[in-house]
Design a protein around this motif. Sequence first.
Motif, PDB file in Angstrom:
ATOM      1  N   PHE A  78       0.844  -1.190   0.000  1.00 55.14           N
ATOM      2  CA  PHE A  78       0.000   0.000   0.000  1.00 55.14           C
ATOM      3  C   PHE A  78       0.887   1.251   0.000  1.00 55.14           C
ATOM      4  CE2 PHE A  78      -2.326  -3.211   2.491  1.00 55.14           C
ATOM      5  CZ  PHE A  78      -3.377  -3.404   1.621  1.00 55.14           C
ATOM      6  N   PRO A  79       0.666   2.231  -0.882  1.00 53.74           N
ATOM      7  CA  PRO A  79      -0.292   2.151  -1.983  1.00 53.74           C
ATOM      8  C   PRO A  79       0.248   1.268  -3.091  1.00 53.74           C
ATOM      9  CG  PRO A  79       0.928   4.180  -2.134  1.00 53.74           C
ATOM     10  CD  PRO A  79       1.388   3.508  -0.862  1.00 53.74           C
ATOM     11  N   ALA A  80      -0.645   0.760  -3.924  1.00 54.28           N
ATOM     12  CA  ALA A  80      -0.249  -0.170  -4.974  1.00 54.28           C
ATOM     13  C   ALA A  80      -0.468   0.455  -6.342  1.00 54.28           C
ATOM     14  CB  ALA A  80      -1.057  -1.460  -4.858  1.00 54.28           C
ATOM     15  N   GLY A  81       0.543   0.439  -7.171  1.00 57.27           N
ATOM     16  CA  GLY A  81       0.401   0.906  -8.537  1.00 57.27           C
ATOM     17  C   GLY A  81      -0.263  -0.157  -9.379  1.00 57.27           C
ATOM     18  N   SER A  82      -0.720   0.245 -10.552  1.00 61.29           N
ATOM     19  CA  SER A  82      -1.460  -0.683 -11.402  1.00 61.29           C
ATOM     20  C   SER A  82      -0.598  -1.846 -11.864  1.00 61.29           C
ATOM     21  CB  SER A  82      -2.032   0.056 -12.613  1.00 61.29           C
ATOM     22  OG  SER A  82      -0.994   0.640 -13.372  1.00 61.29           O
ATOM     23  N   ALA A  83       0.736  -1.685 -11.844  1.00 60.34           N
ATOM     24  CA  ALA A  83       1.626  -2.749 -12.288  1.00 60.34           C
ATOM     25  C   ALA A  83       2.109  -3.622 -11.131  1.00 60.34           C
ATOM     26  CB  ALA A  83       2.832  -2.160 -13.032  1.00 60.34           C
ATOM     27  N   ASP A  84       1.704  -3.290  -9.910  1.00 54.96           N
ATOM     28  CA  ASP A  84       2.146  -4.042  -8.748  1.00 54.96           C
ATOM     29  C   ASP A  84       1.527  -5.432  -8.746  1.00 54.96           C
ATOM     30  OD1 ASP A  84       3.359  -3.531  -5.771  1.00 54.96           O
ATOM     31  OD2 ASP A  84       1.669  -4.910  -5.725  1.00 54.96           O
ATOM     32  N   PHE A  85       2.302  -6.439  -8.317  1.00 55.90           N
ATOM     33  CA  PHE A  85       1.823  -7.821  -8.315  1.00 55.90           C
ATOM     34  C   PHE A  85       0.555  -7.972  -7.486  1.00 55.90           C
ATOM     35  CE2 PHE A  85       1.798 -12.060  -6.328  1.00 55.90           C
ATOM     36  CZ  PHE A  85       1.725 -12.855  -7.463  1.00 55.90           C
ATOM     37  N   TYR A  86       0.454  -7.242  -6.376  1.00 58.55           N
ATOM     38  CA  TYR A  86      -0.673  -7.422  -5.470  1.00 58.55           C
ATOM     39  C   TYR A  86      -1.900  -6.589  -5.847  1.00 58.55           C
ATOM     40  CZ  TYR A  86       2.400 -10.072  -2.480  1.00 58.55           C
ATOM     41  OH  TYR A  86       3.239 -11.040  -2.003  1.00 58.55           O
ATOM     42  N   HIS A  87      -1.753  -5.668  -6.784  1.00 61.38           N
ATOM     43  CA  HIS A  87      -2.862  -4.778  -7.122  1.00 61.38           C
ATOM     44  C   HIS A  87      -4.131  -5.525  -7.533  1.00 61.38           C
ATOM     45  CE1 HIS A  87      -5.101  -1.916  -9.775  1.00 61.38           C
ATOM     46  NE2 HIS A  87      -4.923  -1.145  -8.722  1.00 61.38           N
ATOM     47  N   PRO A  88      -4.069  -6.528  -8.427  1.00 65.07           N
ATOM     48  CA  PRO A  88      -5.307  -7.237  -8.793  1.00 65.07           C
ATOM     49  C   PRO A  88      -5.979  -7.937  -7.617  1.00 65.07           C
ATOM     50  CG  PRO A  88      -3.573  -7.668 -10.400  1.00 65.07           C
ATOM     51  CD  PRO A  88      -2.915  -7.002  -9.237  1.00 65.07           C
ATOM     52  N   PHE A  89      -5.192  -8.494  -6.687  1.00 68.64           N
ATOM     53  CA  PHE A  89      -5.791  -9.096  -5.496  1.00 68.64           C
ATOM     54  C   PHE A  89      -6.619  -8.055  -4.738  1.00 68.64           C
ATOM     55  CE2 PHE A  89      -1.806 -11.735  -5.784  1.00 68.64           C
ATOM     56  CZ  PHE A  89      -2.431 -12.937  -6.069  1.00 68.64           C
TER      57      PHE A  89
END
Length: 333
Positions: A78-89
Motif C-alpha cells: 500500500f499504496p499499490a500501482g497498477s503494475a504491482d503484483f498485489y494490485h489485482p488481489f
Amino acid sequence: MTRRLTQQDIARMAGVSQTTVSLVLNNRAEGEARISSETRERVLSVIRETGYVADPVARRLAEGRNRILGVFTYEAVFPAGSADFYHPFLVGIEERAEDIGCDLLLFTSARASGERRRIFNQESRVRLADGCVLLGRTIDRDDLARLLAERIPFVSVGRRDDAGGPVPYVGADYPAAVRELVERAIRLGHRRLAYVGAGEGAESYADRLRGFTEGSRGVERLHLRAAGLDDLLDAGVTAAFVEESADGVALVRAAGERGVRVPGDLSILALGALTRPVRTDIDFAGFRIPRQEMGRRAVELLADVLEHGGTPQELLPCEPVEGATLAPVHGER
C-alpha cells in the motif's frame, strides 16, 4: 505471549460488573439498568488507558456484525500501482467487499522491532475486524497457528500448509498449470528441461516445482536454484521454466547480448506474473494467475466462514498464455 485483555479485566480494574462494561461498550442500557455518567466515564477511562478493543465476535452475538473485514499484508503493498503484483488481489477484495456491503480495514502497522510484519504483537488490532483476509508470498506459521487456536475468522490468499490444523485459503492451482506447460513443451520435442528457482519456502514455489516434476517424468530435468544463461546452455537445456518472471527477463536480455535466439535456441517459460519491478514487453509463454478472482473469492469465503464456520480450501485454475518464447526444438519443426 501477552494475554489479551477481556471484559472481566476491564470490569475488575474499573470496579464494576462485566455486564456494566458490556453496556458501556455497546452504548445502551438493558431493562431497568441505568449507568451513571460517573460510572460510564470510569469504565471508558480504563478502556482508554489499557487500549482495550472489544472482541468483535462477542459483539456480534449481542448486536450483529460490524461488517468490517480486515486485510493484513506481509508485503509492503500500500499504496499499490497498477503494475504491482498485489494490485489485482486488492481490486478483487475491494469489489467483493463493496458488493456485500462491508468496509475494509487495512492492517499495515503490525511490525515487530527489526523483524518482518506479524499479525500479533502488543499493539495488534486484528480483532477490530469481523474477520481478515491475509496476503503475502509467505505467512508466518506462528501467526496462522494462533489465528486457528483463538478461532479468529480468516482466509488466506494463497494455499497454506497446515499450521496446527487446516488453514482456510483460496489459491491458484499451480501444479496443474505448470504440469500443463511442461507437457506442452514436451509435445514440441523438448527433452532436457530446467526448473529455475527455489522450489521451496513459500507454498506457491513448492507447488510450482511439484507441477514441473510431475509433468516432466520420462525426460531429463534439472532443478537449478539460480542459473545464468551459460549454466543452461552448458547443461544442454532447451526449455527453462522460470519461477520468477524477472529472472526470465534477465535470461532473455542475456541471450540477446550473446546472439542466442529465444525461442529458436532456448525456450523460456514464465511461471506466473512479475513480482519484482522490471520494465519489459516480453511476451512470455506461461500462464496467467487469477489474482483478481482470488481476491473476490477470498472475501466470499470469509463471509461464509463468518456465517457458517468451517475451513474452506479452494484452488482456482490458471489461464494458459501462448506467448512468444516457446518453440519446437531443432529438428522438431
